[in-house]
Design a protein around this motif. Sequence first.
Motif, PDB file in Angstrom:
ATOM      1  N   ALA A  73      75.807  27.025  51.740  1.00 40.59           N
ATOM      2  CA  ALA A  73      75.336  25.685  51.389  1.00 40.59           C
ATOM      3  C   ALA A  73      75.482  25.386  49.900  1.00 40.59           C
ATOM      4  O   ALA A  73      75.168  24.276  49.461  1.00 40.59           O
ATOM      5  CB  ALA A  73      73.878  25.515  51.806  1.00 40.59           C
ATOM      6  N   GLY A  74      75.918  26.374  49.120  1.00 40.19           N
ATOM      7  CA  GLY A  74      76.136  26.160  47.698  1.00 40.19           C
ATOM      8  C   GLY A  74      74.899  26.274  46.832  1.00 40.19           C
ATOM      9  O   GLY A  74      74.911  25.878  45.666  1.00 40.19           O
ATOM     10  N   ARG A  75      73.815  26.848  47.384  1.00 40.05           N
ATOM     11  CA  ARG A  75      72.594  26.990  46.603  1.00 40.05           C
ATOM     12  C   ARG A  75      72.698  28.204  45.662  1.00 40.05           C
ATOM     13  O   ARG A  75      73.356  29.190  45.977  1.00 40.05           O
ATOM     14  CB  ARG A  75      71.376  27.201  47.508  1.00 40.05           C
ATOM     15  N   THR A  76      71.994  28.135  44.542  1.00 42.97           N
ATOM     16  CA  THR A  76      71.778  29.340  43.745  1.00 42.97           C
ATOM     17  C   THR A  76      70.797  30.212  44.505  1.00 42.97           C
ATOM     18  O   THR A  76      69.748  29.739  44.963  1.00 42.97           O
ATOM     19  CB  THR A  76      71.212  28.990  42.366  1.00 42.97           C
TER      20      THR A  76
ATOM     21  N   LYS B 184      80.000  32.734  45.355  1.00 44.20           N
ATOM     22  CA  LYS B 184      80.826  32.363  44.210  1.00 44.20           C
ATOM     23  C   LYS B 184      80.314  33.099  42.980  1.00 44.20           C
ATOM     24  O   LYS B 184      79.161  33.532  42.942  1.00 44.20           O
ATOM     25  CB  LYS B 184      80.754  30.848  43.986  1.00 44.20           C
ATOM     26  N   PRO B 185      81.147  33.278  41.949  1.00 43.68           N
ATOM     27  CA  PRO B 185      80.691  33.968  40.734  1.00 43.68           C
ATOM     28  C   PRO B 185      79.428  33.317  40.165  1.00 43.68           C
ATOM     29  O   PRO B 185      79.366  32.100  40.001  1.00 43.68           O
ATOM     30  CB  PRO B 185      81.881  33.814  39.777  1.00 43.68           C
ATOM     31  N   GLY B 186      78.424  34.153  39.901  1.00 44.51           N
ATOM     32  CA  GLY B 186      77.191  33.670  39.305  1.00 44.51           C
ATOM     33  C   GLY B 186      76.238  32.994  40.263  1.00 44.51           C
ATOM     34  O   GLY B 186      75.181  32.513  39.846  1.00 44.51           O
ATOM     35  N   GLN B 187      76.566  32.965  41.560  1.00 41.45           N
ATOM     36  CA  GLN B 187      75.706  32.253  42.511  1.00 41.45           C
ATOM     37  C   GLN B 187      74.455  33.056  42.871  1.00 41.45           C
ATOM     38  O   GLN B 187      73.442  32.480  43.268  1.00 41.45           O
ATOM     39  CB  GLN B 187      76.494  31.919  43.783  1.00 41.45           C
ATOM     40  N   ILE B 188      74.508  34.397  42.730  1.00 41.72           N
ATOM     41  CA  ILE B 188      73.366  35.237  43.065  1.00 41.72           C
ATOM     42  C   ILE B 188      72.687  35.710  41.777  1.00 41.72           C
ATOM     43  O   ILE B 188      73.345  36.242  40.877  1.00 41.72           O
ATOM     44  CB  ILE B 188      73.803  36.459  43.892  1.00 41.72           C
ATOM     45  N   VAL B 189      71.379  35.516  41.711  1.00 42.71           N
ATOM     46  CA  VAL B 189      70.580  36.022  40.595  1.00 42.71           C
ATOM     47  C   VAL B 189      69.591  37.039  41.165  1.00 42.71           C
ATOM     48  O   VAL B 189      68.818  36.702  42.062  1.00 42.71           O
ATOM     49  CB  VAL B 189      69.819  34.887  39.886  1.00 42.71           C
TER      50      VAL B 189
ATOM     51  N   TRP C 268      66.879  31.024  35.582  1.00 33.67           N
ATOM     52  CA  TRP C 268      68.170  31.531  35.096  1.00 33.67           C
ATOM     53  C   TRP C 268      69.168  30.400  34.804  1.00 33.67           C
ATOM     54  O   TRP C 268      69.298  29.483  35.573  1.00 33.67           O
ATOM     55  CB  TRP C 268      68.756  32.478  36.151  1.00 33.67           C
ATOM     56  N   PRO C 269      69.846  30.488  33.642  1.00 29.80           N
ATOM     57  CA  PRO C 269      69.856  31.582  32.661  1.00 29.80           C
ATOM     58  C   PRO C 269      68.766  31.474  31.594  1.00 29.80           C
ATOM     59  O   PRO C 269      68.739  32.266  30.659  1.00 29.80           O
ATOM     60  CB  PRO C 269      71.234  31.446  32.018  1.00 29.80           C
ATOM     61  N   ASP C 270      67.886  30.499  31.734  1.00 28.89           N
ATOM     62  CA  ASP C 270      66.820  30.314  30.748  1.00 28.89           C
ATOM     63  C   ASP C 270      65.579  31.107  31.141  1.00 28.89           C
ATOM     64  O   ASP C 270      65.322  31.346  32.322  1.00 28.89           O
ATOM     65  CB  ASP C 270      66.464  28.833  30.631  1.00 28.89           C
TER      66      ASP C 270
END
Length: 403
Positions: A132-135, A156-161, A290-292
């Motif tokens: 769904a394109g969510r972080t 996608k790159p950076g999608q998982i924190v 994230w990233p703050d």
Amino acid sequence: MTISSAPREIVLLGSTGSIGTQAIDIVRRNPERFRVVALGAGGGNVALLAAQALALGVEAVGVAKASAAQDLQLAFYAEAARNGYPHGGFKVPKILAGPQAMAELAQWPADIVLNGVVGSLGLAPTLAALHAGRTLALANKESLVAGGPLVRAAAKPGQIVPVDSEHSALAQCLRGGSRAEVRRLILTASGGAFRGRRREELAEVTVEEALKHPTWDMGPVVTINSATLVNKGLEIIEAHELFGVPYDDIEVMVHPQSVLHSLVEFTDGSTIAQASPPDMRLPIALALGWPDRVAEAAPAVDWTLAHNWELRPLDHEAFPAVELAKAAGRAGRCRPAIYNAANEECVAAFTAGRLPFLAIVDTVACVLEGASDWGEPGTVEDVLAAEAWARRRAHELIEKEGA
């Protein structure tokens, strides 16, 4: 720091568990930063779930247990009455129930999905959130351990924190250099209840002893996984999947104080560590922001005091679970899922008094030896089938051990 003026909208899965309740504490203390729009839980504590939903004013609530839907609706009315709402003076959110509820919620319109679901039930919502394109703020180990290839293909790159304290620490330390500059990752381990003991000293340990974790207050499965170091094996697999670092370049060191949460060594000889008192609110807040960073998320180290922090190598002879996890990860082909599922069966047998402590990891090793027929998972069903086989095989070996 670039903080959006509009609050980030969050779907919180596993809201009644430890991660979920701490995440809600962070949201309540930072209403200008975050807003929860949907909640999901297993369904074992509908009273708490209803209280959370009404307090946060969410749009949707889901329970994985279909039979809990009616109980949840009744819990809403009971909670509203306790809070003095007039009859009909509050809006009941949309209720989703059943095995697909968590995956449906993971696709609810939002900026972030925090997946704190326990077990393999967390894999489907992880994939749903990614598609769904969510972080994805990920606290569900099984998503990466059992479904690593599926998650890699979807993300996608950076999608998982990451939310786990060790992986959050690694993500922070990795800001200090490029991927090409990374020599190795060092995960820290408290050492669990039996740190410093030799293998022969572990033969007669009891369930009560294994459940006495020196630092963290966790559930029985996670606490025993800490005692066997299986938890650190699972975290190595997670670190490999999250950061793409080879298994040979991921190490474990024992750090009893649980203040240094992980370290990254760079090719120039520098090592960067992340330090904070043991408090999961910090990595949860960082994942949501994230990233703050989120100010005052948790207490900091008191630098006015003297500190003695210890780091020492892991005794792999006494605690073979870490090397076993690395071997499973290198082999791939559903091996990590089998490692995890077989261990859960063995932990259950140990807590029931049907398996000795040392036999937990030894039995997992035996299950893995017979797993040669399993290929790379292509679907969630493939993962679940491998786990079901691992549980059956572990059960057979446990029965033989007790015979």
